[in-house]
Design a protein around this motif. Sequence first.
Motif, PDB file in Angstrom:
ATOM      1  N   ARG A  29      15.550  21.344  94.835  1.00  0.00           N
ATOM      2  CA  ARG A  29      16.144  20.501  95.880  1.00  0.00           C
ATOM      3  C   ARG A  29      16.325  19.065  95.394  1.00  0.00           C
ATOM      4  N   VAL A  30      15.368  18.565  94.632  1.00  0.00           N
ATOM      5  CA  VAL A  30      15.509  17.223  94.053  1.00  0.00           C
ATOM      6  C   VAL A  30      16.668  17.220  93.063  1.00  0.00           C
ATOM      7  N   ARG A  31      16.728  18.245  92.215  1.00  0.00           N
ATOM      8  CA  ARG A  31      17.832  18.350  91.254  1.00  0.00           C
ATOM      9  C   ARG A  31      19.170  18.341  91.974  1.00  0.00           C
ATOM     10  N   ASN A  32      19.278  19.103  93.063  1.00  0.00           N
ATOM     11  CA  ASN A  32      20.547  19.211  93.769  1.00  0.00           C
ATOM     12  C   ASN A  32      20.897  17.962  94.560  1.00  0.00           C
ATOM     13  N   ALA A  65      -1.523  31.371  94.941  1.00  0.00           N
ATOM     14  CA  ALA A  65      -0.914  30.577  93.863  1.00  0.00           C
ATOM     15  C   ALA A  65       0.585  30.840  93.794  1.00  0.00           C
ATOM     16  N   ALA A  66       0.993  32.078  94.119  1.00  0.00           N
ATOM     17  CA  ALA A  66       2.418  32.418  94.072  1.00  0.00           C
ATOM     18  C   ALA A  66       3.223  31.585  95.069  1.00  0.00           C
ATOM     19  N   HIS A  67       2.651  31.333  96.248  1.00  0.00           N
ATOM     20  CA  HIS A  67       3.344  30.506  97.239  1.00  0.00           C
ATOM     21  C   HIS A  67       3.561  29.099  96.706  1.00  0.00           C
ATOM     22  N   TRP A  68       2.533  28.522  96.137  1.00  0.00           N
ATOM     23  CA  TRP A  68       2.636  27.137  95.673  1.00  0.00           C
ATOM     24  C   TRP A  68       3.530  27.027  94.450  1.00  0.00           C
ATOM     25  N   ALA A  69       3.548  28.070  93.622  1.00  0.00           N
ATOM     26  CA  ALA A  69       4.481  28.070  92.491  1.00  0.00           C
ATOM     27  C   ALA A  69       5.920  28.127  92.992  1.00  0.00           C
ATOM     28  N   ALA A  70       6.160  28.992  93.991  1.00  0.00           N
ATOM     29  CA  ALA A  70       7.514  29.099  94.556  1.00  0.00           C
ATOM     30  C   ALA A  70       7.910  27.804  95.253  1.00  0.00           C
ATOM     31  N   LEU A  71       6.973  27.212  95.984  1.00  0.00           N
ATOM     32  CA  LEU A  71       7.254  25.952  96.662  1.00  0.00           C
ATOM     33  C   LEU A  71       7.575  24.857  95.649  1.00  0.00           C
ATOM     34  N   GLY A  72       6.802  24.802  94.570  1.00  0.00           N
ATOM     35  CA  GLY A  72       7.064  23.800  93.539  1.00  0.00           C
ATOM     36  C   GLY A  72       8.438  23.970  92.927  1.00  0.00           C
ATOM     37  N   PHE A  73       8.821  25.223  92.652  1.00  0.00           N
ATOM     38  CA  PHE A  73      10.150  25.491  92.100  1.00  0.00           C
ATOM     39  C   PHE A  73      11.224  25.036  93.078  1.00  0.00           C
ATOM     40  N   ASP A  74      11.061  25.395  94.355  1.00  0.00           N
ATOM     41  CA  ASP A  74      12.065  25.034  95.362  1.00  0.00           C
ATOM     42  C   ASP A  74      12.207  23.519  95.486  1.00  0.00           C
ATOM     43  N   VAL A  75      11.084  22.803  95.443  1.00  0.00           N
ATOM     44  CA  VAL A  75      11.131  21.343  95.551  1.00  0.00           C
ATOM     45  C   VAL A  75      11.881  20.748  94.361  1.00  0.00           C
ATOM     46  N   VAL A  76      11.572  21.235  93.168  1.00  0.00           N
ATOM     47  CA  VAL A  76      12.262  20.748  91.975  1.00  0.00           C
ATOM     48  C   VAL A  76      13.765  20.990  92.092  1.00  0.00           C
ATOM     49  N   MET A 113      19.260  27.975  94.081  1.00  0.00           N
ATOM     50  CA  MET A 113      18.325  29.071  93.849  1.00  0.00           C
ATOM     51  C   MET A 113      16.981  28.655  94.422  1.00  0.00           C
ATOM     52  N   TYR A 114      16.647  29.239  95.562  1.00  0.00           N
ATOM     53  CA  TYR A 114      15.389  28.926  96.234  1.00  0.00           C
ATOM     54  C   TYR A 114      14.665  30.226  96.549  1.00  0.00           C
ATOM     55  N   TYR A 115      13.335  30.206  96.406  1.00  0.00           N
ATOM     56  CA  TYR A 115      12.551  31.411  96.652  1.00  0.00           C
ATOM     57  C   TYR A 115      12.086  31.545  98.099  1.00  0.00           C
ATOM     58  N   LEU A 116      11.764  30.443  98.739  1.00  0.00           N
ATOM     59  CA  LEU A 116      11.149  30.522 100.060  1.00  0.00           C
ATOM     60  C   LEU A 116      12.162  30.558 101.196  1.00  0.00           C
ATOM     61  N   VAL A 117      13.435  30.784 100.891  1.00  0.00           N
ATOM     62  CA  VAL A 117      14.436  30.956 101.947  1.00  0.00           C
ATOM     63  C   VAL A 117      14.627  32.438 102.281  1.00  0.00           C
ATOM     64  N   MET A 118      13.921  33.318 101.569  1.00  0.00           N
ATOM     65  CA  MET A 118      14.146  34.755 101.726  1.00  0.00           C
ATOM     66  C   MET A 118      13.108  35.384 102.656  1.00  0.00           C
ATOM     67  N   ASP A 119      12.886  34.763 103.800  1.00  0.00           N
ATOM     68  CA  ASP A 119      11.957  35.289 104.783  1.00  0.00           C
ATOM     69  C   ASP A 119      12.471  36.629 105.295  1.00  0.00           C
ATOM     70  N   PRO A 120      11.700  37.726 105.149  1.00  0.00           N
ATOM     71  CA  PRO A 120      12.195  39.042 105.555  1.00  0.00           C
ATOM     72  C   PRO A 120      12.576  39.129 107.031  1.00  0.00           C
ATOM     73  N   VAL A 121      11.849  38.412 107.886  1.00  0.00           N
ATOM     74  CA  VAL A 121      12.161  38.452 109.317  1.00  0.00           C
ATOM     75  C   VAL A 121      13.513  37.795 109.585  1.00  0.00           C
ATOM     76  N   ALA A 122      13.759  36.653 108.937  1.00  0.00           N
ATOM     77  CA  ALA A 122      15.037  35.964 109.116  1.00  0.00           C
ATOM     78  C   ALA A 122      16.189  36.781 108.528  1.00  0.00           C
ATOM     79  N   VAL A 123      15.955  37.405 107.378  1.00  0.00           N
ATOM     80  CA  VAL A 123      16.993  38.236 106.760  1.00  0.00           C
ATOM     81  C   VAL A 123      17.331  39.413 107.669  1.00  0.00           C
ATOM     82  N   ARG A 124      16.312  40.030 108.244  1.00  0.00           N
ATOM     83  CA  ARG A 124      16.557  41.146 109.164  1.00  0.00           C
ATOM     84  C   ARG A 124      17.352  40.670 110.382  1.00  0.00           C
ATOM     85  N   GLY A 125      16.997  39.509 110.913  1.00  0.00           N
ATOM     86  CA  GLY A 125      17.732  38.980 112.050  1.00  0.00           C
ATOM     87  C   GLY A 125      19.191  38.726 111.732  1.00  0.00           C
ATOM     88  N   ASP A 126      19.465  38.225 110.529  1.00  0.00           N
ATOM     89  CA  ASP A 126      20.857  37.982 110.134  1.00  0.00           C
ATOM     90  C   ASP A 126      21.631  39.290 109.993  1.00  0.00           C
TER      91      ASP A 126
END
Length: 223
Positions: free
Chosen positions: A177-180, A164-175, A189-202
């Motif tokens: 993105r539409v707002r922006n 449920a946490a994934h879908w709540a975060a996805l819903g927030f991110d979609v809202v 402010m997006y929750y699902l852009v904070m992938d730990p693997v991608a952050v480590r790579g950066d």
Amino acid sequence: MFSPKGPSLRELCVQALSSVERGYDLLAPKFDHTPFRTPDRLLEMTARELAGEGPFGRGLDVCCGTGAGLTVLERLCRERVAGVDFSSGMLGQARRACPEATLVRADARALPFRAGFDLAVTFGALGHFLPRERPAVFAGVFRALRPGGLFAVPVGELPPVTSAAHWAALGFDVVMRVRNALIRPPFVMYYLVMDPVAVRGDLEAVGFTVETRAGIHLARKPG
């Protein structure tokens, strides 16, 4: 979800329709009474992981907000600590929480420091940067650290798709993105852009050597 001292629904709506900077200026006096403040358990966990890595001289909290991370640095660092944020309202609250800290108003994508710190932390700020912006933030922290300096980045794990946490975060991110897409200036402010693997790579791409423990990337500048 909010305490009686927290913002009203109307205040949150006004914040969400503002720019990131203006929104946090408005929210600052009540921010610590919202679920958006970094949880004490995360602050304590980070402090425990860092305690065995010191001793540290000077410390820097990147996107310090109201100063929760500064309280961790004050416990770990023997010298003065500093916080940087681009919201003057949040810095005003941080000044009350940590009156001995040096506070600087600046954009984290263009940090005005060079080789002056032994330890840097950031808490809960990465969602305010698009993935393409993270390298500039991390490169600025890299420059701000002395050789051998450490940058602690709590990231945790993204919630599984079946949760449920994934879908709540996805819903927030979609809202958001539409707002922006419809309203300027954007509020990033997006929750699902904070992938730990991608952050480590950066982090590694700008020169850090990274070890991950307890959901915290410990990024060390060679030296």
